[in-house]
Scaffold this active site. Structure first.
Site, PDB file in Angstrom:
ATOM      1  N   PRO A   1      -4.529  -1.438  19.509  1.00 19.93           N
ATOM      2  CA  PRO A   1      -4.197  -2.056  17.626  1.00 19.93           C
ATOM      3  C   PRO A   1      -4.352  -0.530  16.639  1.00 19.93           C
ATOM      4  O   PRO A   1      -4.162  -0.766  15.653  1.00 19.93           O
ATOM      5  CB  PRO A   1      -4.563  -2.531  16.946  1.00 19.93           C
ATOM      6  CG  PRO A   1      -5.933  -2.662  18.542  1.00 19.93           C
ATOM      7  CD  PRO A   1      -6.008  -1.867  19.238  1.00 19.93           C
ATOM      8  N   TYR A  18      -9.498   4.923   7.294  1.00 20.84           N
ATOM      9  CA  TYR A  18      -9.260   4.709   9.210  1.00 20.84           C
ATOM     10  C   TYR A  18     -10.700   6.207   9.728  1.00 20.84           C
ATOM     11  O   TYR A  18     -10.994   7.374   8.563  1.00 20.84           O
ATOM     12  CB  TYR A  18      -8.303   5.499   9.194  1.00 20.84           C
ATOM     13  CG  TYR A  18      -7.477   4.650   9.835  1.00 20.84           C
ATOM     14  CD1 TYR A  18      -6.593   3.858   9.221  1.00 20.84           C
ATOM     15  CD2 TYR A  18      -7.066   4.099  10.838  1.00 20.84           C
ATOM     16  CE1 TYR A  18      -5.395   3.070   9.379  1.00 20.84           C
ATOM     17  CE2 TYR A  18      -5.743   3.462  11.399  1.00 20.84           C
ATOM     18  CZ  TYR A  18      -5.696   2.241  10.781  1.00 20.84           C
ATOM     19  OH  TYR A  18      -4.353   2.053  10.899  1.00 20.84           O
ATOM     20  N   HIS A  59       0.901  -1.408   0.212  1.00 19.58           N
ATOM     21  CA  HIS A  59      -0.295   0.308   0.055  1.00 19.58           C
ATOM     22  C   HIS A  59       1.069   1.657   0.303  1.00 19.58           C
ATOM     23  O   HIS A  59       1.842   1.539   1.326  1.00 19.58           O
ATOM     24  CB  HIS A  59      -1.118   0.210   1.312  1.00 19.58           C
ATOM     25  CG  HIS A  59      -1.743  -0.838   1.510  1.00 19.58           C
ATOM     26  ND1 HIS A  59      -3.196  -0.583   1.853  1.00 19.58           N
ATOM     27  CD2 HIS A  59      -2.597  -1.616   0.075  1.00 19.58           C
ATOM     28  CE1 HIS A  59      -3.887  -1.763   1.373  1.00 19.58           C
ATOM     29  NE2 HIS A  59      -3.580  -2.305   0.883  1.00 19.58           N
ATOM     30  N   LYS A 113       1.327  -1.222  16.023  1.00 21.68           N
ATOM     31  CA  LYS A 113       2.258  -0.996  15.863  1.00 21.68           C
ATOM     32  C   LYS A 113       2.882  -2.445  16.149  1.00 21.68           C
ATOM     33  O   LYS A 113       4.149  -2.337  16.491  1.00 21.68           O
ATOM     34  CB  LYS A 113       2.850  -0.393  16.817  1.00 21.68           C
ATOM     35  CG  LYS A 113       2.828   1.454  15.914  1.00 21.68           C
ATOM     36  CD  LYS A 113       3.813   1.328  15.153  1.00 21.68           C
ATOM     37  CE  LYS A 113       3.849   2.742  14.338  1.00 21.68           C
ATOM     38  NZ  LYS A 113       3.687   2.409  13.303  1.00 21.68           N
ATOM     39  N   TYR A 157       3.412   6.246  10.952  1.00 20.52           N
ATOM     40  CA  TYR A 157       2.702   4.959  10.272  1.00 20.52           C
ATOM     41  C   TYR A 157       3.578   3.832   9.332  1.00 20.52           C
ATOM     42  O   TYR A 157       3.265   2.254  10.114  1.00 20.52           O
ATOM     43  CB  TYR A 157       1.427   5.265   9.221  1.00 20.52           C
ATOM     44  CG  TYR A 157       0.439   4.651   9.178  1.00 20.52           C
ATOM     45  CD1 TYR A 157      -0.496   4.295  10.293  1.00 20.52           C
ATOM     46  CD2 TYR A 157       0.625   3.508   8.046  1.00 20.52           C
ATOM     47  CE1 TYR A 157      -1.682   3.193   9.662  1.00 20.52           C
ATOM     48  CE2 TYR A 157      -0.787   2.511   8.476  1.00 20.52           C
ATOM     49  CZ  TYR A 157      -1.382   2.431   8.751  1.00 20.52           C
ATOM     50  OH  TYR A 157      -2.359   1.376   9.317  1.00 20.52           O
TER      51      TYR A 157
HETATM   52  P1  RFL Z   1       2.870 -12.868  20.194  1.00 28.00           P
HETATM   53  O1  RFL Z   1       1.886 -12.786  19.385  1.00 28.00           O
HETATM   54  O2  RFL Z   1       1.673 -12.843  22.014  1.00 28.00           O
HETATM   55  O3  RFL Z   1       3.515 -14.625  21.169  1.00 28.00           O
HETATM   56  C1  RFL Z   1       3.790 -14.978  22.578  1.00 28.00           C
HETATM   57  C2  RFL Z   1       3.786 -16.733  22.221  1.00 28.00           C
HETATM   58  O4  RFL Z   1       4.384 -17.214  23.686  1.00 28.00           O
HETATM   59  C3  RFL Z   1       3.187 -17.603  23.934  1.00 28.00           C
HETATM   60  N1  RFL Z   1       3.335 -18.381  25.440  1.00 28.00           N
HETATM   61  C4  RFL Z   1       4.557 -19.045  26.090  1.00 28.00           C
HETATM   62  N2  RFL Z   1       5.061 -20.112  25.268  1.00 28.00           N
HETATM   63  C5  RFL Z   1       5.802 -20.760  26.303  1.00 28.00           C
HETATM   64  N3  RFL Z   1       5.014 -20.873  27.839  1.00 28.00           N
HETATM   65  C6  RFL Z   1       4.386 -19.612  28.434  1.00 28.00           C
HETATM   66  N4  RFL Z   1       3.735 -19.666  29.444  1.00 28.00           N
HETATM   67  C7  RFL Z   1       4.510 -18.946  27.586  1.00 28.00           C
HETATM   68  N5  RFL Z   1       2.910 -18.206  27.404  1.00 28.00           N
HETATM   69  C8  RFL Z   1       2.705 -17.576  26.328  1.00 28.00           C
HETATM   70  C9  RFL Z   1       2.173 -17.621  23.120  1.00 28.00           C
HETATM   71  O5  RFL Z   1       1.157 -19.105  22.807  1.00 28.00           O
HETATM   72  C10 RFL Z   1       2.651 -17.342  21.796  1.00 28.00           C
HETATM   73  O6  RFL Z   1       2.790 -18.181  20.597  1.00 28.00           O
HETATM   74  O7  RFL Z   1       3.448 -11.988  20.456  1.00 28.00           O
HETATM   75  P2  RFL Z   1       4.861 -11.251  20.290  1.00 28.00           P
HETATM   76  O8  RFL Z   1       5.829 -11.995  19.250  1.00 28.00           O
HETATM   77  O9  RFL Z   1       5.736 -10.377  21.311  1.00 28.00           O
HETATM   78  O10 RFL Z   1       4.228 -10.964  18.986  1.00 28.00           O
HETATM   79  C11 RFL Z   1       3.060  -9.488  19.454  1.00 28.00           C
HETATM   80  C12 RFL Z   1       2.012  -9.169  18.549  1.00 28.00           C
HETATM   81  O11 RFL Z   1       1.605 -10.879  18.251  1.00 28.00           O
HETATM   82  C13 RFL Z   1       0.840  -8.364  18.783  1.00 28.00           C
HETATM   83  O12 RFL Z   1       1.893  -7.225  18.990  1.00 28.00           O
HETATM   84  C14 RFL Z   1       0.616  -8.203  17.465  1.00 28.00           C
HETATM   85  O13 RFL Z   1      -0.717  -9.263  16.783  1.00 28.00           O
HETATM   86  C15 RFL Z   1      -0.824  -6.392  18.210  1.00 28.00           C
HETATM   87  N6  RFL Z   1      -1.273  -6.322  16.646  1.00 28.00           N
HETATM   88  C16 RFL Z   1      -0.560  -5.565  15.736  1.00 28.00           C
HETATM   89  N7  RFL Z   1       0.546  -5.377  15.163  1.00 28.00           N
HETATM   90  C17 RFL Z   1       1.060  -4.673  14.707  1.00 28.00           C
HETATM   91  O14 RFL Z   1       1.823  -4.955  14.529  1.00 28.00           O
HETATM   92  N8  RFL Z   1       0.168  -4.514  13.281  1.00 28.00           N
HETATM   93  C18 RFL Z   1      -1.534  -4.903  13.232  1.00 28.00           C
HETATM   94  O15 RFL Z   1      -1.997  -4.210  12.623  1.00 28.00           O
HETATM   95  C19 RFL Z   1      -1.897  -5.102  14.501  1.00 28.00           C
HETATM   96  N9  RFL Z   1      -3.310  -5.378  14.114  1.00 28.00           N
HETATM   97  C20 RFL Z   1      -3.308  -6.430  16.328  1.00 28.00           C
HETATM   98  C21 RFL Z   1      -3.765  -6.466  15.720  1.00 28.00           C
HETATM   99  C22 RFL Z   1      -3.615  -7.341  17.816  1.00 28.00           C
HETATM  100  C23 RFL Z   1      -5.062  -7.285  17.810  1.00 28.00           C
HETATM  101  N10 RFL Z   1      -5.093  -8.230  18.921  1.00 28.00           N
HETATM  102  C24 RFL Z   1      -6.040  -9.572  18.365  1.00 28.00           C
HETATM  103  C25 RFL Z   1      -5.030  -8.011  20.323  1.00 28.00           C
HETATM  104  C26 RFL Z   1      -5.209  -6.568  15.583  1.00 28.00           C
HETATM  105  C27 RFL Z   1      -5.502  -6.985  16.237  1.00 28.00           C
HETATM  106  C28 RFL Z   1      -7.630  -7.259  16.517  1.00 28.00           C
HETATM  107  C1  PHB Z   2      -5.199  -5.497  10.283  1.00 23.81           C
HETATM  108  O1  PHB Z   2      -5.155  -5.432   9.029  1.00 23.81           O
HETATM  109  O2  PHB Z   2      -5.864  -6.268  10.604  1.00 23.81           O
HETATM  110  C2  PHB Z   2      -5.241  -3.880  10.902  1.00 23.81           C
HETATM  111  C3  PHB Z   2      -4.529  -2.949  10.257  1.00 23.81           C
HETATM  112  C4  PHB Z   2      -4.411  -1.474  10.968  1.00 23.81           C
HETATM  113  C5  PHB Z   2      -4.579  -1.465  12.167  1.00 23.81           C
HETATM  114  C6  PHB Z   2      -4.987  -2.283  12.620  1.00 23.81           C
HETATM  115  C7  PHB Z   2      -5.476  -4.022  12.123  1.00 23.81           C
HETATM  116  O3  PHB Z   2      -3.944  -0.172  12.830  1.00 23.81           O
END
Ligand code: RFL
Ligand code: PHB
Length: 389
Positions: A290, A200, A72, A294, A382
């Protein structure tokens, strides 16, 4: 069992840390409490920053992303019933990549296993010991059998609900925390997205975000109450709100909803991100709402800094990069926190806000899209600020 770096958690942070260390000839073992199928199916983030795309490509795990992702050049802000495009490519020559986090996970798992890496899935009872000494240990159960892993360093990559951060004694960490009086209800729909790029939307009914995973898979989010019951959001209500909050600027096609979730909104940072030889990375050390997309990107940035510091230690015995790990990461973490907070507060309907605050939000949005300086500031935050060398 013995390895150089014991890594807890196979999310983006843990998997990328293990991959980067492997490229430097440093061995590690990842312990993950969930199954491979579970972590590869968990739908989360979707947006990869410019430098993170380069990182995935340069380290040999970006091949499928290059084929299947969407690049994008910018995004849209929708407010006052109008759509405004901000062209990152034109402003700063960069863009963002739409590629699901679970696809990054699949690519990293496949690559670690192909390179002979060890990921132990379905572990339980994970605990860390002796992190202030030279040989920290991790105890855990695997297939019902107790195990012990001795290492030089521990990567605390176990997310917000993991055990690493809580295992640090009380008084060591300072917590910075902010909760928001709203959440998001999100869906994945087998239908085309509202536009080729993200929208957004600031709307009197609340914030909405129109994003995607592919040209035939839309990802859509709506501001809702913080403690919302998902049953309050039947499909008809979700679609009606999504249509309304586009404010007539685009026509949204409806499709089969294949995932539905609620997300709480929180900003959270701990300082420092290190205790002895235990290094916190990613969500275990910080989370953000979110709105700025980031989370996954910060997780990747942390482990880039950590892998470099461990490599310098292993190669030359230098400890200065390890000692500075936390402060190096936190400088960037706080800028991303600031941006995520800003995006969140400018778009959402805050229960405590009055008509003045809504006018102020609209004035700020109008400023961002009309001033080149403000648009550039948005663009560089961004697409992702640089990771310090
Ligand atoms: P994770 O991905 O949570 O991975 C942690 C792993 O540790 C495991 N775990 C354990 N393993 C062993 N022993 C234990 N005691 C344990 N406890 C936990 C878990 O099962 C898991 O596999 O952390 P990490 O690696 O720091 O990564 C962080 C990201 O996953 C998170 O920040 C993002 O998903 C946030 N997020 C977004 N980030 C972006 O950069 N761009 C986005 O567009 C974005 N959109 C989002 C998001 C998060 C969302 N939700 C659901 C919170 C959109 C949403 C809706
Ligand atoms: C997504 O594609 O899930 C997404 C993109 C941008 C955001 C949050 C989530 O700010």
């Amino acid at each position: 069992m013995r390895t150089r770096v014991g890594i807890i958690g196979a999310g983006p942070a843990g998997l990328m840390l293990s991959h980067l260390l492997h490229l430097e000839g440093i061995d590690s073992i990842i312990l993950e409490s969930r199954s491979r199928a579970y972590i590869e199916g968990r739908i989360r983030a979707g947006l990869i920053e410019h430098w993170a795309r380069d990182l995935l490509i340069e380290t040999g795990v970006g091949e499928r992303m290059q084929r299947e992702s969407l690049f994008h050049h910018g995004l849209h802000f929708c407010f006052d019933g109008e759509l405004h495009h901000i062209d990152f490519q034109k402003l700063i020559g960069k863009g963002v990549t739409v590629y699901g986090q679970q696809e990054v996970i699949k690519d990293l798992v496949a690559r670690r296993l192909a390179d002979g890496g060890q990921i132990l899935f379905d572990v339980s009872d994970v605990a860390v010991h002796d992190v202030l000494g030279a040989s920290p240990r991790i105890t855990f159960s695997h297939h019902g059998a107790p195990q012990e892993l001795t290492c030089d360093f521990i990567g605390g990559c176990d997310g917000f609900h993991g055990i690493c951060r809580p295992s640090i004694p009380a008084g060591v960490l300072t917590f910075y925390d902010r909760e928001y009086p709203f959440g998001w209800v999100g869906i994945l729909s087998e239908s085309p997205p509202a536009d080729d790029e993200l929208i957004y939307s600031h709307h009197e009914r609340g914030f909405a975000l129109y994003t995607m995973r592919s040209p035939s898979l839309a990802r859509l989010y709506l501001q809702c109450a913080p403690d919302e019951d998902i049953d309050n959001w039947p499909e008809r209500r979700i679609w009606d709100e999504l249509h309304a909050r586009l404010a007539g600027t685009r026509t949204l096609k409806e499709g089969k909803i294949v995932d539905k979730l609620l997300t709480a909104m929180r900003s959270f940072v701990v300082e420092p991100m290190q205790y002895g030889r235990l290094f916190l990375a990613g969500d275990s050390a910080h989370i953000q709402p979110p709105t700025g997309a980031k989370g996954m990107n910060l997780a990747l940035a942390d482990v880039m800094v950590l892998a470099r510091a461990i490599t310098a230690h292993v190669r030359t015995g230098r400890n200065d990069l390890l000692e500075r790990y936390s402060q190096t990461c936190l400088r960037r973490v706080w800028k991303a926190q600031r941006f995520s907070w800003w995006m969140t507060q400018i778009f959402h309907l805050h229960p405590a806000d009055n008509a003045f605050d809504r006018k102020r939000q609209l004035a700020e949005l109008a400023y961002v899209v009309s001033s080149e300086a403000a648009s550039i500031s948005l663009a560089e935050n961004y697409v992702g600020l640089p990771v310090e060398a």
